[in-house]
Scaffold this active site. Structure first.
Site, PDB file in Angstrom:
ATOM      1  N   HIS A   1       0.953  -1.398   0.136  1.00 44.66           N
ATOM      2  CA  HIS A   1      -0.029  -0.393   0.037  1.00 44.66           C
ATOM      3  C   HIS A   1       1.036   1.366   0.042  1.00 44.66           C
ATOM      4  CE1 HIS A   1      -4.251  -2.077   1.690  1.00 44.66           C
ATOM      5  NE2 HIS A   1      -3.028  -2.871   0.684  1.00 44.66           N
TER       6      HIS A   1
ATOM      7  N   CYS B   1      -2.015  -0.370   7.267  1.00 39.08           N
ATOM      8  CA  CYS B   1      -1.329   0.380   6.883  1.00 39.08           C
ATOM      9  C   CYS B   1      -0.666   1.866   8.153  1.00 39.08           C
ATOM     10  CB  CYS B   1      -1.924   1.491   6.590  1.00 39.08           C
ATOM     11  SG  CYS B   1      -1.417   0.710   4.335  1.00 39.08           S
TER      12      CYS B   1
ATOM     13  N   CYS C   1      -6.077   1.890   6.317  1.00 39.48           N
ATOM     14  CA  CYS C   1      -6.485   0.625   6.443  1.00 39.48           C
ATOM     15  C   CYS C   1      -6.236   0.122   7.489  1.00 39.48           C
ATOM     16  CB  CYS C   1      -5.888   0.063   5.257  1.00 39.48           C
ATOM     17  SG  CYS C   1      -4.640  -0.469   5.047  1.00 39.48           S
TER      18      CYS C   1
ATOM     19  N   GLU D   1       0.964   3.820   2.078  1.00 43.65           N
ATOM     20  CA  GLU D   1       1.492   3.898   3.542  1.00 43.65           C
ATOM     21  C   GLU D   1       2.794   3.488   3.418  1.00 43.65           C
ATOM     22  OE1 GLU D   1      -2.652   4.250   3.476  1.00 43.65           O
ATOM     23  OE2 GLU D   1      -1.448   3.362   2.275  1.00 43.65           O
TER      24      GLU D   1
END
Length: 144
Positions: free
Chosen positions: A48, A81, A78, A50
Site C-alpha cells: 500500500h 497501514c 486501512c 503508506e
C-alpha cells in the site's frame, strides 16, 4: 505542497491500474520517503502507498523508527497501514479523503483514539479531500 505530491503519486498508481493512493513521509521539511499503491504490480499484498513510503523513509533514515515524521496520504489508512504508522512511531498523520468502508482512523474503528497502543499519532483529515476523492471515484467509474 506535500499532499499535492501525494496526489501526483496517486496518479502514477492509477496509470498502472492500481487504486490511486499516494503517500509521502516528511521530516524536518524534507520528503524522506514516498510511495503509491502497487500490490498488483509488485505482487505484494502489503504494498500500500503508506507502507511503500514508510519503507523508503526508514531506509533513508537507516532506522525503522521515524520519530517526528509526518505521513501525508491521499486516502484514510486501512488497519494494516495504521498499524505500520504506530510501529514506525510516526508523529503525525495527514490524510485527504475518508475511506468509508476500510478507513480506520475516523470512518470505522477510530484507532487513533484507542488507549491500548504504546504510541499516539496526531491526525488531520480532509486535506485536499475533494481532489483525492475524485481520483478514486473516477478510477472505479472507469473500471465498471
Amino acid at each position: 505542497m506535500y499532499m499535492q505530491r501525494a496526489l501526483e503519486l496517486a496518479s502514477q498508481a492509477a496509470a498502472l491500474g492500481e487504486v490511486p493512493v499516494g503517500a509521502v513521509v516528511v521530516l524536518d521539511g524534507e520528503i524522506i520517503g514516498e510511495g503509491f499503491n502497487q500490490p498488483i504490480t509488485a505482487s505484494d499484498p502489503s504494498a500500500h502507498a503508506e507502507v511503500v513510503a514508510l519503507r523508503a523513509a526508514a531506509s533513508h533514515q537507516e532506522n525503522y523508527r521515524l520519530p517526528g515524521a509526518t505521513l501525508y496520504v491521499t486516502i484514510e489508512p486501512c488497519t494494516m497501514c495504521f498499524g505500520t504508522l504506530i510501529h514506525a512511531r510516526i508523529a503525525r498523520l495527514v490524510y485527504g479523503a475518508a475511506e468509508p468502508r476500510a478507513g480506520v482512523v475516523a470512518s470505522q474503528l477510530q484507532l487513533p483514539e484507542k488507549t491500548f497502543f504504546n504510541h499516539r499519532v496526531q491526525v488531520e483529515g480532509g486535506v485536499l479531500q475533494e481532489q483525492a476523492g475524485t481520483l478514486v471515484k473516477e478510477f472505479f467509474q472507469k473500471r465498471r
